[in-house]
Design an enzyme around this catalytic site. Structure first.
Site, PDB file in Angstrom:
ATOM      1  CE  LYS A 112     -16.624  35.822 -33.630  1.00 23.24           C
ATOM      2  NZ  LYS A 112     -18.511  36.414 -33.571  1.00 23.24           N
TER       3      LYS A 112
HETATM    4  C1  LIG Z   1     -18.494  37.480 -33.987  1.00 19.36           C
HETATM    5  C2  LIG Z   1     -19.568  38.578 -33.934  1.00 19.36           C
HETATM    6  C3  LIG Z   1     -20.129  38.921 -35.101  1.00 19.36           C
HETATM    7  C4  LIG Z   1     -19.387  38.989 -35.962  1.00 19.36           C
HETATM    8  O1  LIG Z   1     -18.802  37.867 -37.140  1.00 19.36           O
HETATM    9  P1  LIG Z   1     -17.494  38.164 -38.141  1.00 19.36           P
HETATM   10  O2  LIG Z   1     -17.132  36.942 -38.588  1.00 19.36           O
HETATM   11  O3  LIG Z   1     -16.592  39.255 -37.700  1.00 19.36           O
HETATM   12  O4  LIG Z   1     -18.553  39.301 -39.841  1.00 19.36           O
HETATM   13  C5  LIG Z   1     -21.686  39.354 -34.936  1.00 19.36           C
HETATM   14  N1  LIG Z   1     -22.378  38.723 -34.363  1.00 19.36           N
HETATM   15  C6  LIG Z   1     -21.772  37.926 -33.476  1.00 19.36           C
HETATM   16  C7  LIG Z   1     -23.585  37.455 -32.086  1.00 19.36           C
HETATM   17  C8  LIG Z   1     -20.670  37.454 -32.905  1.00 19.36           C
HETATM   18  O5  LIG Z   1     -20.438  36.905 -31.706  1.00 19.36           O
END
Ligand SMILES: *Cc1c(COP(=O)(O)O)cnc(C)c1O
Length: 462
Positions: A112
């Site tokens: 993210k």
């Molecule tokens: C947010 C997240 C996901 C999922 O990502 P999406 O974009 O919601 O599909 C997977 N792994 C981790 C570590 C995350 O923080």
């Protein structure tokens, strides 16, 4: 570049307005009116370029005239300067034809950061230009909140207040939210669940007087700018493996369908991706939707990969919008049916989706077993989300097309699950090894909307 809502009843916006607005007023999600195309020559040249150069080429068509080229290059450089790896999103070979794209070298150790760091820079630039300030309020089960606090801390035009469920995030996630010392970021520990936090957030946006009074803004996973930033690493990974001459497959651990939808955008821009494979944990609504056409909401079951413990997968609406030939009324109708429990995807649409997407779901035991096996076979320590991805990737039919699994978090962010699987407690990277020693700053608050709103009024700068 202009943006339209998936439900067809909102004003058409510029990139700048889309980024600041987030959710469309008709409840839909903004998508570009048309996806820009990159030529094979432009894509081929990326193999020799830095992450930042590729990022500029890929994102430039989406941002329109919001920034000059020089401004945009500057924002990109600043966004990724704090990453702990020169390649930003390095590839690692796991096995013959199996690759891992490591997306956890950012400041909060999860993918993210790629979007949030850039959004922080873009918000600050746009708001300064407009002479405006906003209060960003977010609800998090862990990774989004820490990424947002890290991205916006110390910025002039933005205050950030993150609600998280007290006692229900990992210690690393909590400390990443509570240890930054900058006075414009605040963590609120709500005595409730993640769903309670999300509900309060929704209610705050529906309270127009409050919304206007504090100039409420959001950077949740439906913000188009987040999807846009995630398109970039599909290009860097695929071109490192020989694209555009060679085709590439990706497997993506998925919750809200944001990360994998970015892969779909990369494919439409001209990157030769054969298969995009959805990997879910036991919360498998997306696997059921893609394999059986049944998009039906169940109960969220807590898992060892908590960032994917999601039942309603918001960004899936963007994929459906295209699959239903950009018919906003049809999407609005499906989303109404979803409120009543779920809907069926028509046979024709399902067949079209099956051409480009695969899916599978992984149990808790299988997740832990994959962490154990990966360490044994290749000395690679996976976080539980990445393990869900690798497990699904290995189940796909073997072809000569390389498979890249996105590794979405660093194992040290989820040490309990990793220790349970391997007996090893993964250490934090050196650059943040003092996280456990820094002092924490957090405000506990009752599970009550009015109390939370009072705190937000008090904490934001005038
Ligand atoms: C947010 C997240 C996901 C999922 O990502 P999406 O974009 O919601 O599909 C997977 N792994 C981790 C570590 C995350 O923080």
């Amino acid at each position: 570049m202009r943006y339209v809502s998936t439900r067809g009843k909102s004003p058409v916006l510029s990139f700048e307005e889309t980024m600041l607005t987030g959710l469309a007023p008709d409840g839909g999600l903004y998508v570009p009116e048309a996806v820009p195309q990159l030529s094979q020559e432009v894509i081929a040249a990326m193999a020799a370029q830095s992450y930042e150069e590729v990022a500029f080429t890929v994102m430039r068509p989406f941002v329109g005239d919001t920034f000059t080229d020089d401004e945009f290059r500057g924002l990109i450089d600043r966004a990724y300067a704090g990453f702990g790896h020169a390649a930003r999103a390095p590839l690692k070979e796991l096995d013959r034809g199996q690759w891992l794209c490591e997306l956890f070298h950012g400041p909060t150790l999860a993918f993210k950061d790629f979007a949030m760091q850039l959004i922080g820079q873009m918000f600050e630039h746009v708001l300064t230009k407009r002479g405006e300030r906003v209060t960003i309020v977010g609800a998090t089960s862990g990774d989004t909140g820490s990424a947002a606090i890290e991205a916006f801390k110390g910025l002039e035009s933005v205050d950030v207040i993150i609600l998280y469920p007290h006692g229900r995030v990992s210690e690393v996630q909590r400390r990443q939210m509570t240890t930054p010392v900058e006075s414009n970021v605040h963590a609120l520990a709500v005595h409730g669940t993640f769903d309670d936090c999300q509900r309060h957030l929704k209610d705050m946006f529906a309270d127009h007087a409050f919304r206007d009074n504090v100039r409420l803004a959001a950077v949740n996973s439906i913000n188009w700018a987040r999807v846009m930033a995630q398109v970039v690493y599909y290009f860097t990974a695929a071109t490192s493996l020989g694209a555009p001459e060679r085709r590439v497959n990706f497997t993506v651990p998925t919750g809200n369908f944001g990360d994998i939808y970015a892969g779909e955008i990369a494919r439409r821009m001209g990157l030769p991706i054969d298969r995009l494979v959805v990997a879910t944990n036991q919360n498998d609504i997306l696997h059921r939707a893609l394999s059986e056409g049944d998009y039906r909401v169940g109960e969220v079951i807590p898992s060892v990969s908590p960032s994917m413990d999601i039942q309603v997968s918001s960004n899936f609406e963007r994929l459906l919008f295209d699959a239903y030939d950009r018919d906003g009324a049809a999407i609005a109708q499906l989303m109404d049916e979803l409120k009543a429990g779920g809907f069926s995807i028509s046979q024709g649409v399902r067949e079209r989706l099956a051409e480009g997407f695969g899916s599978d779901s992984v149990s808790e035991d299988e997740t832990l077993a994959r962490i154990t096996a990966c360490l044994r076979d290749g000395a690679e320590l996976l976080c539980p989300h990445s393990a869900v991805g690798v497990e699904v990737a290995l189940r796909q039919p073997r072809t000569t097309t390389p498979m890249v699994t996105l590794a979405t978090a660093h194992p040290a962010k989820f040490p309990d699950a990793v220790e349970q699987a391997t007996g090893l407690r993964p250490p934090l990277p050196k650059r943040m090894a003092d996280l456990y020693d820094r002092s924490e700053r957090v405000t506990e608050v009752a599970n009550d909307l009015a109390a939370i709103q009072d705190l937000i009024r008090e904490k934001r700068r005038a």
